[in-house]
Design a protein around this motif. Structure first.
Motif, PDB file in Angstrom:
ATOM      1  N   LEU A  62       0.825  -1.205   0.000  1.00 44.61           N
ATOM      2  CA  LEU A  62       0.000   0.000   0.000  1.00 44.61           C
ATOM      3  C   LEU A  62       0.861   1.257   0.000  1.00 44.61           C
ATOM      4  O   LEU A  62       0.574   2.216  -0.738  1.00 44.61           O
ATOM      5  CB  LEU A  62      -0.923  -0.009   1.221  1.00 44.61           C
ATOM      6  N   GLU A  63       1.915   1.267   0.782  1.00 47.45           N
ATOM      7  CA  GLU A  63       2.773   2.456   0.853  1.00 47.45           C
ATOM      8  C   GLU A  63       3.566   2.642  -0.439  1.00 47.45           C
ATOM      9  O   GLU A  63       3.703   3.768  -0.939  1.00 47.45           O
ATOM     10  CB  GLU A  63       3.722   2.349   2.048  1.00 47.45           C
ATOM     11  N   ILE A  64       4.089   1.562  -0.994  1.00 43.24           N
ATOM     12  CA  ILE A  64       4.824   1.655  -2.258  1.00 43.24           C
ATOM     13  C   ILE A  64       3.904   2.147  -3.373  1.00 43.24           C
ATOM     14  O   ILE A  64       4.264   3.024  -4.162  1.00 43.24           O
ATOM     15  CB  ILE A  64       5.441   0.292  -2.625  1.00 43.24           C
ATOM     16  N   PHE A  65       2.704   1.578  -3.441  1.00 38.60           N
ATOM     17  CA  PHE A  65       1.730   1.991  -4.446  1.00 38.60           C
ATOM     18  C   PHE A  65       1.417   3.481  -4.300  1.00 38.60           C
ATOM     19  O   PHE A  65       1.369   4.220  -5.286  1.00 38.60           O
ATOM     20  CB  PHE A  65       0.450   1.166  -4.281  1.00 38.60           C
ATOM     21  N   THR A  66       1.231   3.934  -3.059  1.00 38.92           N
ATOM     22  CA  THR A  66       0.899   5.336  -2.799  1.00 38.92           C
ATOM     23  C   THR A  66       2.032   6.262  -3.219  1.00 38.92           C
ATOM     24  O   THR A  66       1.800   7.301  -3.849  1.00 38.92           O
ATOM     25  CB  THR A  66       0.600   5.528  -1.297  1.00 38.92           C
ATOM     26  N   ARG A  67       3.265   5.890  -2.910  1.00 40.63           N
ATOM     27  CA  ARG A  67       4.414   6.735  -3.256  1.00 40.63           C
ATOM     28  C   ARG A  67       4.602   6.826  -4.772  1.00 40.63           C
ATOM     29  O   ARG A  67       4.874   7.903  -5.309  1.00 40.63           O
ATOM     30  CB  ARG A  67       5.681   6.178  -2.614  1.00 40.63           C
ATOM     31  N   LEU A  68       4.483   5.699  -5.463  1.00 40.64           N
ATOM     32  CA  LEU A  68       4.663   5.716  -6.918  1.00 40.64           C
ATOM     33  C   LEU A  68       3.555   6.510  -7.601  1.00 40.64           C
ATOM     34  O   LEU A  68       3.800   7.216  -8.579  1.00 40.64           O
ATOM     35  CB  LEU A  68       4.703   4.282  -7.458  1.00 40.64           C
ATOM     36  N   PHE A  76       1.724   0.671 -12.003  1.00 39.75           N
ATOM     37  CA  PHE A  76       1.512  -0.627 -12.656  1.00 39.75           C
ATOM     38  C   PHE A  76       2.075  -1.716 -11.761  1.00 39.75           C
ATOM     39  O   PHE A  76       3.237  -1.665 -11.361  1.00 39.75           O
ATOM     40  CB  PHE A  76       2.227  -0.643 -14.010  1.00 39.75           C
ATOM     41  N   GLY A  77       1.235  -2.696 -11.438  1.00 38.81           N
ATOM     42  CA  GLY A  77       1.679  -3.817 -10.611  1.00 38.81           C
ATOM     43  C   GLY A  77       1.375  -5.142 -11.272  1.00 38.81           C
ATOM     44  O   GLY A  77       0.336  -5.299 -11.926  1.00 38.81           O
ATOM     45  N   THR A  78       2.277  -6.113 -11.132  1.00 35.88           N
ATOM     46  CA  THR A  78       2.080  -7.442 -11.699  1.00 35.88           C
ATOM     47  C   THR A  78       1.898  -8.470 -10.583  1.00 35.88           C
ATOM     48  O   THR A  78       2.280  -8.239  -9.437  1.00 35.88           O
ATOM     49  CB  THR A  78       3.267  -7.867 -12.570  1.00 35.88           C
ATOM     50  N   ARG A  79       1.313  -9.613 -10.950  1.00 36.67           N
ATOM     51  CA  ARG A  79       1.131 -10.767 -10.062  1.00 36.67           C
ATOM     52  C   ARG A  79       0.404 -10.380  -8.762  1.00 36.67           C
ATOM     53  O   ARG A  79       0.781 -10.792  -7.665  1.00 36.67           O
ATOM     54  CB  ARG A  79       2.475 -11.432  -9.762  1.00 36.67           C
ATOM     55  N   ALA A  80      -0.642  -9.576  -8.911  1.00 38.20           N
ATOM     56  CA  ALA A  80      -1.438  -9.151  -7.760  1.00 38.20           C
ATOM     57  C   ALA A  80      -2.579 -10.134  -7.497  1.00 38.20           C
ATOM     58  O   ALA A  80      -3.107 -10.760  -8.421  1.00 38.20           O
ATOM     59  CB  ALA A  80      -1.995  -7.747  -7.994  1.00 38.20           C
ATOM     60  N   SER A  81      -2.985 -10.230  -6.251  1.00 37.53           N
ATOM     61  CA  SER A  81      -4.095 -11.099  -5.861  1.00 37.53           C
ATOM     62  C   SER A  81      -5.375 -10.282  -5.712  1.00 37.53           C
ATOM     63  O   SER A  81      -5.346  -9.041  -5.663  1.00 37.53           O
ATOM     64  CB  SER A  81      -3.776 -11.786  -4.540  1.00 37.53           C
ATOM     65  N   GLU A  82      -6.492 -10.988  -5.611  1.00 33.87           N
ATOM     66  CA  GLU A  82      -7.780 -10.326  -5.367  1.00 33.87           C
ATOM     67  C   GLU A  82      -7.724  -9.556  -4.047  1.00 33.87           C
ATOM     68  O   GLU A  82      -8.246  -8.445  -3.937  1.00 33.87           O
ATOM     69  CB  GLU A  82      -8.903 -11.361  -5.325  1.00 33.87           C
ATOM     70  N   HIS A  83      -7.102 -10.158  -3.048  1.00 30.39           N
ATOM     71  CA  HIS A  83      -6.978  -9.496  -1.750  1.00 30.39           C
ATOM     72  C   HIS A  83      -6.199  -8.182  -1.877  1.00 30.39           C
ATOM     73  O   HIS A  83      -6.589  -7.156  -1.294  1.00 30.39           O
ATOM     74  CB  HIS A  83      -6.270 -10.418  -0.756  1.00 30.39           C
ATOM     75  N   GLN A  84      -5.114  -8.202  -2.631  1.00 38.45           N
ATOM     76  CA  GLN A  84      -4.323  -6.983  -2.804  1.00 38.45           C
ATOM     77  C   GLN A  84      -5.109  -5.915  -3.565  1.00 38.45           C
ATOM     78  O   GLN A  84      -4.986  -4.719  -3.271  1.00 38.45           O
ATOM     79  CB  GLN A  84      -3.017  -7.322  -3.512  1.00 38.45           C
ATOM     80  N   TYR A  85      -5.897  -6.350  -4.516  1.00 36.82           N
ATOM     81  CA  TYR A  85      -6.764  -5.408  -5.235  1.00 36.82           C
ATOM     82  C   TYR A  85      -7.743  -4.725  -4.274  1.00 36.82           C
ATOM     83  O   TYR A  85      -7.902  -3.494  -4.300  1.00 36.82           O
ATOM     84  CB  TYR A  85      -7.530  -6.145  -6.331  1.00 36.82           C
ATOM     85  N   GLU A  86      -8.400  -5.501  -3.417  1.00 31.86           N
ATOM     86  CA  GLU A  86      -9.345  -4.929  -2.468  1.00 31.86           C
ATOM     87  C   GLU A  86      -8.635  -3.975  -1.511  1.00 31.86           C
ATOM     88  O   GLU A  86      -9.184  -2.924  -1.139  1.00 31.86           O
ATOM     89  CB  GLU A  86     -10.052  -6.044  -1.685  1.00 31.86           C
ATOM     90  N   LYS A  91      -8.210   2.670  -0.811  1.00 34.71           N
ATOM     91  CA  LYS A  91      -7.593   4.001  -0.839  1.00 34.71           C
ATOM     92  C   LYS A  91      -7.685   4.631  -2.226  1.00 34.71           C
ATOM     93  O   LYS A  91      -7.783   5.861  -2.347  1.00 34.71           O
ATOM     94  CB  LYS A  91      -6.126   3.902  -0.408  1.00 34.71           C
ATOM     95  N   PHE A  92      -7.647   3.796  -3.276  1.00 32.47           N
ATOM     96  CA  PHE A  92      -7.689   4.291  -4.657  1.00 32.47           C
ATOM     97  C   PHE A  92      -8.850   3.611  -5.398  1.00 32.47           C
ATOM     98  O   PHE A  92      -8.651   2.584  -6.056  1.00 32.47           O
ATOM     99  CB  PHE A  92      -6.365   3.999  -5.375  1.00 32.47           C
ATOM    100  N   PRO A  93     -10.057   4.161  -5.299  1.00 38.62           N
ATOM    101  CA  PRO A  93     -11.228   3.524  -5.925  1.00 38.62           C
ATOM    102  C   PRO A  93     -11.099   3.381  -7.441  1.00 38.62           C
ATOM    103  O   PRO A  93     -11.778   2.542  -8.040  1.00 38.62           O
ATOM    104  CB  PRO A  93     -12.381   4.469  -5.559  1.00 38.62           C
ATOM    105  N   GLU A  94     -10.239   4.184  -8.060  1.00 41.47           N
ATOM    106  CA  GLU A  94     -10.087   4.157  -9.510  1.00 41.47           C
ATOM    107  C   GLU A  94      -9.168   3.030 -10.006  1.00 41.47           C
ATOM    108  O   GLU A  94      -9.006   2.842 -11.216  1.00 41.47           O
ATOM    109  CB  GLU A  94      -9.552   5.503 -10.016  1.00 41.47           C
ATOM    110  N   VAL A  95      -8.560   2.290  -9.098  1.00 42.53           N
ATOM    111  CA  VAL A  95      -7.626   1.246  -9.505  1.00 42.53           C
ATOM    112  C   VAL A  95      -8.357   0.166 -10.310  1.00 42.53           C
ATOM    113  O   VAL A  95      -9.522  -0.141 -10.052  1.00 42.53           O
ATOM    114  CB  VAL A  95      -6.921   0.627  -8.278  1.00 42.53           C
ATOM    115  N   VAL A  96      -7.666  -0.385 -11.285  1.00 45.66           N
ATOM    116  CA  VAL A  96      -8.235  -1.416 -12.159  1.00 45.66           C
ATOM    117  C   VAL A  96      -7.475  -2.720 -11.929  1.00 45.66           C
ATOM    118  O   VAL A  96      -6.236  -2.725 -11.861  1.00 45.66           O
ATOM    119  CB  VAL A  96      -8.130  -0.996 -13.642  1.00 45.66           C
TER     120      VAL A  96
END
Length: 250
Positions: A62-68, A76-86, A91-96
Motif C-alpha cells: 500500500l505504501e509503495i503503491f501510494t508513493r509511486l 503498474f503492478g504485476t502478479r497481484a491477488s484479489e486481496h491486494q486489489y481490495e 484508498k484508490f477507488p479508480e484502480v483497475v
C-alpha cells in the motif's frame, strides 16, 4: 516529473531555479526502510519502476503503491491477488484489476500509444501470460494486436492473420506444451520474435521446461526467449523494440 519537464518549467518561468535545484539534488531513490524506490529509473531507462505484488506485505504494498502514484500519477503492478486489489481499492477507488493477468494498475487516460506489437498465443490456456505481456506493452505506450489461439495444431488459423503479424515491429509468441509457435513465427516474419514459454501442458511438459528448451533450441532465426510465464519481461522488451522501430520510421 522528468528532468526535461523541470527544465521546461524553468524556461517558462513556472518554477524558480531554486525549486529546480531542489529537484536535481534529490537522491536517485527514495528510502523507505524496507524498500528503496527507484525514482530516477524512467530518466535512466525510459521506463518507470513497477511493482511485483506477489508476496509483499499489505502495509508495504500500500505504501509503495501510494508513493509511486504520487510521483507519476499512475502505477503498474504485476502478479497481484484479489486481496491486494481490495486493499488498494479502499484508498484508490479508480484502480483497475484484471483477474486473468493479475495486473493491478492506475493508468493515465490521455496516454499516447505508438507503433504495433503482435502478441500471439498457441492456445487459450496461454492467454493469462499473453495478457500480462500485452497490458505491459500498452501501459508503456505501445499499440498491441492480440492474436490468440493460433497454435500449430491448426496452423491455418495463424496463416489467416499473417499480414497483421508481419506488419508489427515485434512479435511476442506465447506457448506451452512443446512451444513450437515461436519457431513457426520466427520463420514467417522479418522482425524480432520474443518467445514466452508457459507452464501449460501435461506431465512431460515439466511446468514449462519443455517449451523453454524448445524455444531456446529453435532453428528459426531472430528468436529471443524469456523465462517461463514471464509475460511482463516479454512486454517490456517488445516495447523497447517497438520504440526503436517507430524512431527508425520518423
Amino acid at each position: 516529473m522528468e528532468a526535461r519537464e523541470v527544465l521546461e518549467k524553468v524556461k517558462n518561468n513556472e518554477i524558480s531555479i531554486e525549486e529546480a535545484e531542489k529537484y536535481f539534488k534529490k537522491e536517485p531513490f527514495e528510502e523507505m526502510g524496507y524498500a528503496k524506490l527507484d525514482t530516477h529509473r524512467e530518466i535512466r531507462s525510459g521506463f518507470p519502476e513497477v511493482i511485483f505484488c506477489a508476496r509483499k506485505a499489505d502495509a508495504h504494498l500500500l505504501e509503495i503503491f501510494t508513493r509511486l502514484y504520487a510521483q507519476d500519477g499512475e502505477v503498474f503492478g504485476t502478479r497481484a491477488s484479489e486481496h491486494q486489489y481490495e486493499l488498494i481499492r479502499e484508498k484508490f477507488p479508480e484502480v483497475v484489476y484484471d483477474p486473468l493477468s493479475h495486473i493491478l494498475k492506475i493508468e493515465k487516460k490521455d496516454k499516447k500509444r505508438i507503433g504495433k506489437i503482435a502478441v500471439c498465443t498457441a492456445g487459450t490456456a496461454d492467454i493469462s501470460v499473453a495478457e500480462e505481456a500485452a497490458q505491459t506493452a500498452e501501459y508503456f505506450g505501445a499499440n498491441v494486436e492480440r492474436i490468440y489461439d493460433v497454435g500449430v495444431s491448426g496452423i491455418h488459423r495463424l496463416l489467416s492473420r499473417l499480414d497483421t503479424i508481419q506488419s508489427a515491429n515485434c512479435v511476442v509468441a506465447v506457448a506451452g506444451m512443446e512451444g513450437a509457435l515461436a519457431s513457426v513465427l520466427g520463420g514467417l516474419v522479418d522482425k524480432p520474435v520474443i518467445a514466452v514459454p508457459t507452464s501449460v501442458g501435461y506431465g512431460a511438459s515439466m511446468n514449462g521446461l519443455s517449451a523453454l528448451l524448445t524455444m531456446i533450441n529453435s532453428c528459426a532465426n531472430g528468436i529471443a526467449v524469456v523465462n517461463i510465464d514471464n509475460g511482463y519481461g516479454a512486454g517490456y522488451i517488445a516495447t523497447q523494440i517497438n520504440r526503436m522501430g517507430v524512431h527508425q520510421d520518423e
